[in-house]
Design a protein around this motif. Structure first.
Motif, mmCIF file in Angstrom:
data_model
loop_
_atom_site.group_PDB
_atom_site.id
_atom_site.type_symbol
_atom_site.label_atom_id
_atom_site.label_comp_id
_atom_site.label_asym_id
_atom_site.label_seq_id
_atom_site.Cartn_x
_atom_site.Cartn_y
_atom_site.Cartn_z
ATOM 1 N N TRP A 157 14.965 9.680 28.362
ATOM 2 C CA TRP A 157 15.617 8.550 27.713
ATOM 3 C C TRP A 157 16.632 9.104 26.723
ATOM 4 O O TRP A 157 16.339 10.062 25.997
ATOM 5 N N GLU A 158 17.808 8.496 26.649
ATOM 6 C CA GLU A 158 18.869 9.025 25.797
ATOM 7 C C GLU A 158 19.134 8.088 24.626
ATOM 8 O O GLU A 158 19.496 6.924 24.805
ATOM 9 N N TRP A 159 18.940 8.639 23.423
ATOM 10 C CA TRP A 159 19.229 7.876 22.219
ATOM 11 C C TRP A 159 20.727 7.557 22.148
ATOM 12 O O TRP A 159 21.567 8.405 22.468
ATOM 13 N N THR A 160 21.051 6.343 21.736
ATOM 14 C CA THR A 160 22.428 5.985 21.405
ATOM 15 C C THR A 160 22.488 5.646 19.922
ATOM 16 O O THR A 160 21.467 5.499 19.257
ATOM 17 N N SER A 161 23.699 5.506 19.420
ATOM 18 C CA SER A 161 23.850 5.178 17.995
ATOM 19 C C SER A 161 23.634 3.704 17.706
ATOM 20 O O SER A 161 23.550 3.305 16.539
ATOM 21 N N SER A 162 23.506 2.884 18.744
ATOM 22 C CA SER A 162 23.545 1.425 18.576
ATOM 23 C C SER A 162 22.198 0.824 18.206
ATOM 24 O O SER A 162 21.168 1.157 18.806
ATOM 25 N N PRO A 163 22.193 -0.102 17.238
ATOM 26 C CA PRO A 163 20.990 -0.901 17.002
ATOM 27 C C PRO A 163 20.790 -1.873 18.157
ATOM 28 O O PRO A 163 21.728 -2.185 18.897
ATOM 29 N N PHE A 164 19.564 -2.348 18.311
ATOM 30 C CA PHE A 164 19.225 -3.225 19.433
ATOM 31 C C PHE A 164 19.594 -4.659 19.102
ATOM 32 O O PHE A 164 19.017 -5.268 18.189
ATOM 33 N N ARG A 165 20.547 -5.201 19.854
ATOM 34 C CA ARG A 165 20.982 -6.583 19.679
ATOM 35 C C ARG A 165 21.244 -7.187 21.047
ATOM 36 O O ARG A 165 21.386 -6.479 22.039
ATOM 37 N N GLY A 166 21.339 -8.514 21.088
ATOM 38 C CA GLY A 166 21.629 -9.181 22.341
ATOM 39 C C GLY A 166 23.094 -9.066 22.699
ATOM 40 O O GLY A 166 23.964 -8.965 21.823
ATOM 41 N N HIS A 167 23.384 -9.068 23.996
ATOM 42 C CA HIS A 167 24.770 -9.126 24.443
ATOM 43 C C HIS A 167 25.365 -10.487 24.059
ATOM 44 O O HIS A 167 24.626 -11.474 23.887
ATOM 45 N N PRO A 168 26.683 -10.584 23.932
ATOM 46 C CA PRO A 168 27.299 -11.897 23.677
ATOM 47 C C PRO A 168 26.870 -12.906 24.741
ATOM 48 O O PRO A 168 26.963 -12.623 25.941
ATOM 49 N N GLY A 169 26.371 -14.038 24.297
ATOM 50 C CA GLY A 169 25.877 -15.046 25.228
ATOM 51 C C GLY A 169 24.423 -14.862 25.611
ATOM 52 O O GLY A 169 23.922 -15.562 26.499
ATOM 53 N N PHE A 170 23.716 -13.951 24.926
ATOM 54 C CA PHE A 170 22.301 -13.710 25.228
ATOM 55 C C PHE A 170 21.482 -14.999 25.143
ATOM 56 O O PHE A 170 21.675 -15.826 24.253
ATOM 57 N N ALA A 171 20.543 -15.143 26.081
ATOM 58 C CA ALA A 171 19.573 -16.240 26.044
ATOM 59 C C ALA A 171 18.203 -15.657 26.368
ATOM 60 O O ALA A 171 18.032 -14.981 27.391
ATOM 61 N N ALA A 172 17.234 -15.886 25.505
ATOM 62 C CA ALA A 172 15.886 -15.367 25.726
ATOM 63 C C ALA A 172 15.279 -16.005 26.972
ATOM 64 O O ALA A 172 15.334 -17.220 27.145
ATOM 65 N N PHE A 173 14.684 -15.165 27.844
ATOM 66 C CA PHE A 173 14.053 -15.672 29.063
ATOM 67 C C PHE A 173 13.123 -14.604 29.619
ATOM 68 O O PHE A 173 13.509 -13.452 29.732
ATOM 69 N N PRO A 174 11.910 -14.947 29.994
ATOM 70 C CA PRO A 174 11.292 -16.270 29.850
ATOM 71 C C PRO A 174 10.540 -16.438 28.535
ATOM 72 O O PRO A 174 9.923 -17.473 28.324
ATOM 73 N N TYR A 175 10.588 -15.422 27.642
ATOM 74 C CA TYR A 175 9.924 -15.583 26.347
ATOM 75 C C TYR A 175 10.611 -14.700 25.318
ATOM 76 O O TYR A 175 11.140 -13.636 25.633
#
Length: 443
Positions: A366-384
């Protein structure tokens, strides 16, 4: 290979049954390799006893497939709270009244029988949970993810070796040091992959300036240079939080390393062997990766930079499912599926390289990136919400690409993993990036 979208209903049922069986075989192998006492033991306070993971995969299968998709009566409603990962912190799980190993296995078998009966009858309608067999694919991926977690627990256990696998292949090609990724737009994420999880969606355009990325993950040999140069003792290379963690935790080398004469040895599932310089470094936390990158005069890639390097095809401008194309990984493409129990040397998988010549983006570490974990633009939680959304924010950093412990069902060019920046029991490594110079980018 035919995509899930292209399968007829009966072919889809066969594909799902095969994937369910493949995941269960791996679960069985990991839990039958040790005795009941080992299954019940907690090998680290940040990991569950293996027997908890065993029953948990069955409980999730019951909740989503037997009860939700199938509308059937519960098999064991009385154990739902015991195997709720949000209600039961890992450190507390050994004290719970967990199902003993034999009872856990019987529970999994009962649930699976009901799932096979359901699979024979379920209509694959447009309902999002069942379209293209999504709920079944989600459960396959969930079990395979826990299989990787159980593999990490095996790496932490003390005792005689319990797991065995052949060595990875030897290097086949010489790999360049760096690759230039030209400036421009690419499509990140997916809106069409039927088994992609919510945090991979939706597809969206991202424009990046030109940058340079390592053609392979950072190797043990390169990382040993950082150690030998006093990298762990020099706060110049560490962020303030990283230095505080390094000193507080007493970090001096990757996890599972120890001095061996003038060199280093690495413990792999109960066996000690000399550190091999051409293998990707593994079991480093985000802070260690960040410090190495600073020492090397580089930085960690952003998540978008990693994905463009892994998916963008300069000839067509489209984003592929994998670096090599859209077909599923084989043993020629990547070190996946616990086929081997450590990373392959750099250059071992030329068939898996991207069109730009970036190697081993899928599998190995697994390769670490500098980015914090966030949703992509337009993210919608599914199914929970609890799969992704509750983890969004600055506390977690994104990892990409999968490891030797990741199954192909839970790995693709859009797949996103995340963890705390202090974690290194996972099979984590990294590669570096840097901004392109004007003479490189053509400006």
């Amino acid at each position: 290979m035919t995509t899930i979208h292209e399968l007829g209903a009966e072919q889809l049922r066969s594909r799902i049954a095969a994937e369910l069986a493949r995941a269960r075989a791996r679960t069985a192998g990991l839990t039958e390799a040790v005795d009941d006492a080992d299954l019940l033991r907690q090998h680290s306070p940040i990991m569950s006893p293996l027997v908890w993971d065993l029953a948990h995969v069955g409980n999730q299968e019951e909740l989503w497939l037997v009860r939700d998709v199938g509308g059937r009566e519960p098999v064991r409603r009385d154990i739902d709270d015991l195997y709720d990962a949000f209600k039961q912190p890992r450190r507390d799980r050994p004290a719970l009244p967990l199902l003993p190993p034999a009872e856990a296995r019987a529970y999994l078998a009962t649930v699976r029988d009901k799932v096979h009966d359901l699979l024979d009858r379920v209509p694959f309608t447009d309902r999002p949970l069942v379209a293209d067999g999504f709920a079944f694919g989600m459960i396959v991926q969930h079990e395979q993810q826990h299989d990787e977690t159980m593999l990490a627990t095996h790496q932490l256990r003390v005792g005689p070796p319990a797991l065995h696998a052949p060595d990875p292949p030897s290097p086949r090609v010489r790999v360049a040091d760096e690759v230039l990724v030209p400036a421009g737009e690419f499509t990140m994420g997916t809106s069409t992959d039927p088994w992609a999880l919510d945090n991979e969606r939706p597809a969206h355009p991202v424009r990046l300036p030109a940058y340079v990325i390592d053609a392979a993950p950072v190797t043990n040999g390169r990382y040993r240079e950082f150690i030998a140069d006093g990298g762990y003792d020099d706060p110049r290379w560490w962020s303030e939080a990283g230095w505080a963690h390094r000193t507080g935790a007493g970090l001096t080398a990757p996890m599972h390393w120890r001095r061996d004469g003038d060199g280093w040895a690495y413990q792999r599932f109960g066996r000690w062997s000399p550190v091999r310089d051409d293998e990707p470094v593994v079991h480093v936390c985000w802070y260690e990766a960040q410090a190495y990158a600073a020492w090397a005069g580089k930085r960690l890639p952003t998540e978008a930079e990693w994905e463009k390097a892994a998916r963008w095809d300069p000839a067509t401008g489209r984003s592929r499912r994998y670096p090599w194309g859209d077909e599923e990984p084989t043993a020629e493409h990547a070190n996946l599926g616990q086929r081997h129990l450590w990373p392959a040397p750099v250059g071992a998988y030329p068939a898996g390289a991207s069109p730009l010549g970036v190697h081993q983006l899928i599998g190995d570490v697994w390769e670490w990136t500098s980015s914090p974990f966030r949703g992509h633009p337009g993210f919608a939680a599914f199914p929970y919400r609890e799969y992704s959304e509750v983890f969004f924010g600055d506390d977690h950093r994104v990892l990409r690409g999968g490891s030797f412990g990741t199954d192909r069902a839970a790995c693709r060019g859009t797949f996103r993993n995340w963890d705390y920046p202090i974690r290194r029991q996972i099979f984590s490594g990294f590669r570096c990036a840097r901004d392109a110079r004007p003479d490189e980018s053509g400006r």
